[in-house]
Design a protein around this motif. Structure first.
Motif, PDB file in Angstrom:
ATOM      1  N   UNK A   1       0.946  -1.097  -0.136  1.00  0.00           N
ATOM      2  CA  UNK A   1       0.107   0.292  -0.195  1.00  0.00           C
ATOM      3  C   UNK A   1       0.918   1.119  -0.117  1.00  0.00           C
ATOM      4  N   UNK A   2       0.407   2.377   0.591  1.00  0.00           N
ATOM      5  CA  UNK A   2       1.188   3.457   0.302  1.00  0.00           C
ATOM      6  C   UNK A   2       2.256   3.833   1.298  1.00  0.00           C
ATOM      7  N   UNK A   3       3.455   4.046   1.039  1.00  0.00           N
ATOM      8  CA  UNK A   3       4.545   4.526   1.687  1.00  0.00           C
ATOM      9  C   UNK A   3       4.897   5.873   1.550  1.00  0.00           C
ATOM     10  N   UNK A   4       5.429   6.709   2.429  1.00  0.00           N
ATOM     11  CA  UNK A   4       5.806   7.946   2.024  1.00  0.00           C
ATOM     12  C   UNK A   4       7.308   7.998   2.901  1.00  0.00           C
ATOM     13  N   UNK A   5       8.320   8.736   1.912  1.00  0.00           N
ATOM     14  CA  UNK A   5       9.546   8.992   2.647  1.00  0.00           C
ATOM     15  C   UNK A   5       9.740  10.509   2.324  1.00  0.00           C
ATOM     16  N   UNK A   6      10.319  11.292   3.368  1.00  0.00           N
ATOM     17  CA  UNK A   6      10.139  12.627   3.425  1.00  0.00           C
ATOM     18  C   UNK A   6      11.579  13.079   4.128  1.00  0.00           C
ATOM     19  N   UNK A   7      12.281  14.080   3.652  1.00  0.00           N
ATOM     20  CA  UNK A   7      13.599  14.688   4.242  1.00  0.00           C
ATOM     21  C   UNK A   7      14.161  15.675   3.218  1.00  0.00           C
ATOM     22  N   UNK A   8      15.461  16.237   3.890  1.00  0.00           N
ATOM     23  CA  UNK A   8      15.855  17.067   2.899  1.00  0.00           C
ATOM     24  C   UNK A   8      16.528  16.672   1.704  1.00  0.00           C
ATOM     25  N   UNK A   9      16.172  17.281   0.594  1.00  0.00           N
ATOM     26  CA  UNK A   9      16.381  16.871  -0.867  1.00  0.00           C
ATOM     27  C   UNK A   9      17.617  17.394  -1.391  1.00  0.00           C
ATOM     28  N   UNK A  10      18.242  17.958  -0.592  1.00  0.00           N
ATOM     29  CA  UNK A  10      19.554  18.689  -1.238  1.00  0.00           C
ATOM     30  C   UNK A  10      20.246  19.334  -0.036  1.00  0.00           C
ATOM     31  N   UNK A  11      21.242  20.207  -0.308  1.00  0.00           N
ATOM     32  CA  UNK A  11      22.241  20.625   0.902  1.00  0.00           C
ATOM     33  C   UNK A  11      23.422  19.667   1.222  1.00  0.00           C
ATOM     34  N   UNK A  12      24.386  20.470   1.492  1.00  0.00           N
ATOM     35  CA  UNK A  12      25.676  19.771   1.759  1.00  0.00           C
ATOM     36  C   UNK A  12      25.783  18.506   2.834  1.00  0.00           C
ATOM     37  N   UNK A  13      25.401  18.764   3.907  1.00  0.00           N
ATOM     38  CA  UNK A  13      25.533  17.896   5.002  1.00  0.00           C
ATOM     39  C   UNK A  13      24.365  16.758   4.739  1.00  0.00           C
ATOM     40  N   UNK A  14      23.151  17.242   4.292  1.00  0.00           N
ATOM     41  CA  UNK A  14      21.942  16.179   4.330  1.00  0.00           C
ATOM     42  C   UNK A  14      22.661  15.206   3.046  1.00  0.00           C
ATOM     43  N   UNK A  15      22.969  15.864   2.225  1.00  0.00           N
ATOM     44  CA  UNK A  15      23.372  14.683   0.883  1.00  0.00           C
ATOM     45  C   UNK A  15      24.276  13.911   1.127  1.00  0.00           C
ATOM     46  N   UNK A  16      25.298  14.630   1.785  1.00  0.00           N
ATOM     47  CA  UNK A  16      26.626  13.831   2.479  1.00  0.00           C
ATOM     48  C   UNK A  16      26.169  12.673   3.371  1.00  0.00           C
ATOM     49  N   UNK A  17      25.033  12.757   4.047  1.00  0.00           N
ATOM     50  CA  UNK A  17      24.791  11.530   5.047  1.00  0.00           C
ATOM     51  C   UNK A  17      24.470  10.429   3.973  1.00  0.00           C
TER      52      UNK A  17
END
Lengths: 434, 434
Positions: A295-311
């Motif tokens: 059924x439905x799943x959702x994923x949410x968070x920071x789509x860009x930026x140095x630290x988030x992407x580096x994570x």
């Protein structure tokens, strides 16, 4: 027994710098997670003299990228340069020299992904790319592994932060597109050349990658139908608001449950204001995945930026490092499906059309007749009281579900009837609640 | 060259039956994803005569579970029995006989997880358990792999659908706890013995598993501070609504950035009505993960139900099957951290207290003095106009951040002042926006 895993970093911009920081600052932690020391073996940049990050040992800097990708003592090459060339050459060099690759390069994967996956498989190494879609959000691994026991039917997401920010600003501040874009550029939220973002091409690359993983078929950038937000006006935003809707740029990939055809598209959509994706604001990303069983799943968070992407990049480095320590690799990306790609013109949706119509008796009948002639069923129709300088009124028409081809043909006929009407905009409307 | 991966299913209830369906109906698809045929080798149930699912070959049914887990030709044992024993014996039998294990059994993992992870490591096999937390939601794999390059600071989630449904019904329909529970049981949304759910123990097991994965430390059920929803009254719900808040049962695990102490708790919390978790309704689950580099992530989907949970189980089967084909295993679960567990009494939060106070001059001064004596700073105070039969009024007090210990001591003193006041309820308030 592997003592250390040596990582070569290609690129030390915002993401590269933060990736280096996570590796260096967390060295002891990562060693215990991986079972071997994770070390930087080298950092390739265009101009080493420009790099002053305290966590990057200056002795590791080089501008000779291929020397780094060809070195025998490099286990993992992390490609954070972006773009097609020379990134593709560097990645292939790494794979062919026995290094695993971690990359955030969606453009490269959407254009050449399947060749790179095959090169990795052939060389017995990994290629991981969690950061290529949705920044910090784990979406690649769930598609590549968690959901492989299910049948994914549709993925729909906000996967470009720049366009989401611009639409958001237009919506909340009532400003026009050009003004907001200029402001976003000044603030660093949009590139000097914003084409890839506002034209929808960045989102399209991510759509191609998600479709490839979800449907086990080779889906490329060129297979994705792309419409950007450059033609979205403040009048469209105002019309959406009046209908209690919000305009979002969505990437939508789906597989028809009957004929198996796969469609992949990026376009602005009007969503109900209480839709979960309508509330995703600023630079955040969100991806809905619908599975037959899940059924439905959702994923949410920071789509860009140095630290988030580096994570996300660092998570891939740990995963790949563990594989190197264990002398193995992760699952390859099986692309066995021969499903056809659907023609975008056959895609069905409700649409909202904003028309400008002359204020005379019979114009509504005439417009209605054009819609009827094309078999387009009208769900709602609203004529605005205000007149423009020519004495015309805006007419808003929301249709029932209809193919893209038919709505374009209908709109053409409306535009032909120049004496009475013209088309201001056409936009998809998704009404299904989430 | 592995031709087939043989799967033994323990349990054929709602999740087991759907797992069997996904394996059988998708056999051709899964074969191409895995690189070998995935087949059912046997299905162990208490009473084979009760099983009539069309996709389960009756010849595969057995009530001799240990014979199945000990068989040499079984590659993967899928444990869907639940509970501690005999599930633990069966899982250990499988691991010790060289089979990998996929399980949805949170109670077992929260009690004996680290021993089972070690048994898997020692035997060179996998133990995967995506379905043990959040049903269909991929949260275990992101914690176990995607985020391992980052430092997780906090996880906060709605991980029990039964209590979320009950609180939802109380909130939207204004009904009391007992009425809603009875209705939920009649509809199959709550067990005949609902203790594990409403007492918070199911959520606590999931909290222990998430804390173990996030902080690389052995965290068990007994380490989790547990408060259920059985004492949440319709008056609490009404008070929350009046303050534009919603009551949710949250699992919260976090690591103190200064002293490294880990806390794990499950308790009802008042959230702002516009908080993302406040909008998670019915049987849906949602988990927030905060990382040092990633910033906030949210995972959302169906937390229970046969098909959704089976989707996660089947994803694990595919992952483990791929490992068997490649002659490898996934990463083990490194539990190297010696971080102390925080004392739950030291946990800080804002609180809302509902008091019943006599309607006389000076009572507010007296109550305020008790709070002041304990150093508890009052953020908001509201006295309701209505009198009860004894002529008492409700007094609502929201505090600034204070430890659990101090708020309990304060409440005890308030309760002591019997002539003037008594404590109706104490509940945590989270005000930070998401």
């Amino acid at each position: 027994m592997v003592d250390s895993i040596r990582v070569a970093l290609l690129g030390a911009g915002t993401v590269g710098s933060q990736t280096a920081r996570l590796i260096v600052e967390q060295a002891d932690e990562l060693e215990r997670r991986v079972g071997a020391r994770v070390e930087l073996a080298g950092v390739a940049v265009l101009d080493p003299s420009q790099i002053s990050d305290p966590w990057i040992d200056r002795a590791l800097l080089t501008d000779q990228t291929l020397e780094l990708t060809e070195r025998d003592d490099v286990d993992i090459v992390v490609e954070l340069i972006g773009g097609l060339e020379p990134a593709r050459t560097f990645v292939l060099s790494a794979l062919n020299h026995g290094a695993s690759v971690v990359t955030a390069n969606k453009a490269l994967l959407a254009k050449h992904g399947p060749e790179l996956y095959e090169a990795a498989r052939k060389n017995g190494v990994d290629i991981y790319f969690e950061a290529a879609v949705g920044g910090a959000i784990p979406i690649v691994r769930p598609l590549r592994e968690s959901m492989t026991g299910d049948r994914i039917t549709r993925i729909m997401g906000i996967v470009n932060g720049t366009t989401n920010y611009i639409l958001d600003e237009m919506t909340t501040k009532g400003l026009d597109f050009a003004t907001v874009l200029k402001d976003a550029q000044a603030k660093g939220f949009a590139e000097a050349d914003p084409t890839a973002d506002i034209g929808g091409f960045d989102a399209a690359a991510k759509a191609a990658i998600m479709a490839t993983l979800a449907f086990h078929r080779d889906v490329r950038m060129d297979d994705v139908h792309v419409e950007g937000i450059e033609h979205v006006t403040d009048s469209d935003i105002a019309a959406a608001r009046a209908m209690n809707r919000v305009i979002k740029l969505l990437a939508v990939v789906e597989q028809d449950s009957e004929n198996g055809a796969i469609s992949a598209g990026v376009y602005p959509v009007m969503l109900p204001a209480d839709h979960q994706l309508a509330k995703v604001s600023g630079s955040f990303n969100a991806v809905f995945v619908e599975g037959e069983a899940s059924d439905d799943l959702m994923f949410y968070g920071r789509g860009a930026g140095g630290a988030p992407t580096a994570s996300a990049v660092a998570g891939d480095i740990v995963t790949v490092a563990r594989h190197r320590v264990a002398g193995t690799t992760g699952p390859d990306i099986p692309l066995y499906s021969q499903a056809p790609m659907a023609d975008a013109a056959d895609g069905e949706s409700s649409y909202m059309l904003r028309l400008s119509v002359a204020d005379n008796v019979g114009v509504l009948a005439k417009v209605s007749e054009i819609f009827a002639n094309h078999g387009v069923s009208i769900r709602a129709l609203q004529q605005l009281p205000d007149e423009d300088e020519q004495g015309n009124h805006e007419l808003w028409i929301t249709t029932h579900s209809v193919t893209d081809r038919v709505i374009r043909e209908t709109a053409e006929d409306v535009a032909q009837a120049k004496d009475t009407s013209s088309v201001l905009s056409i936009m998809r409307v998704f009404e299904d609640a989430q």
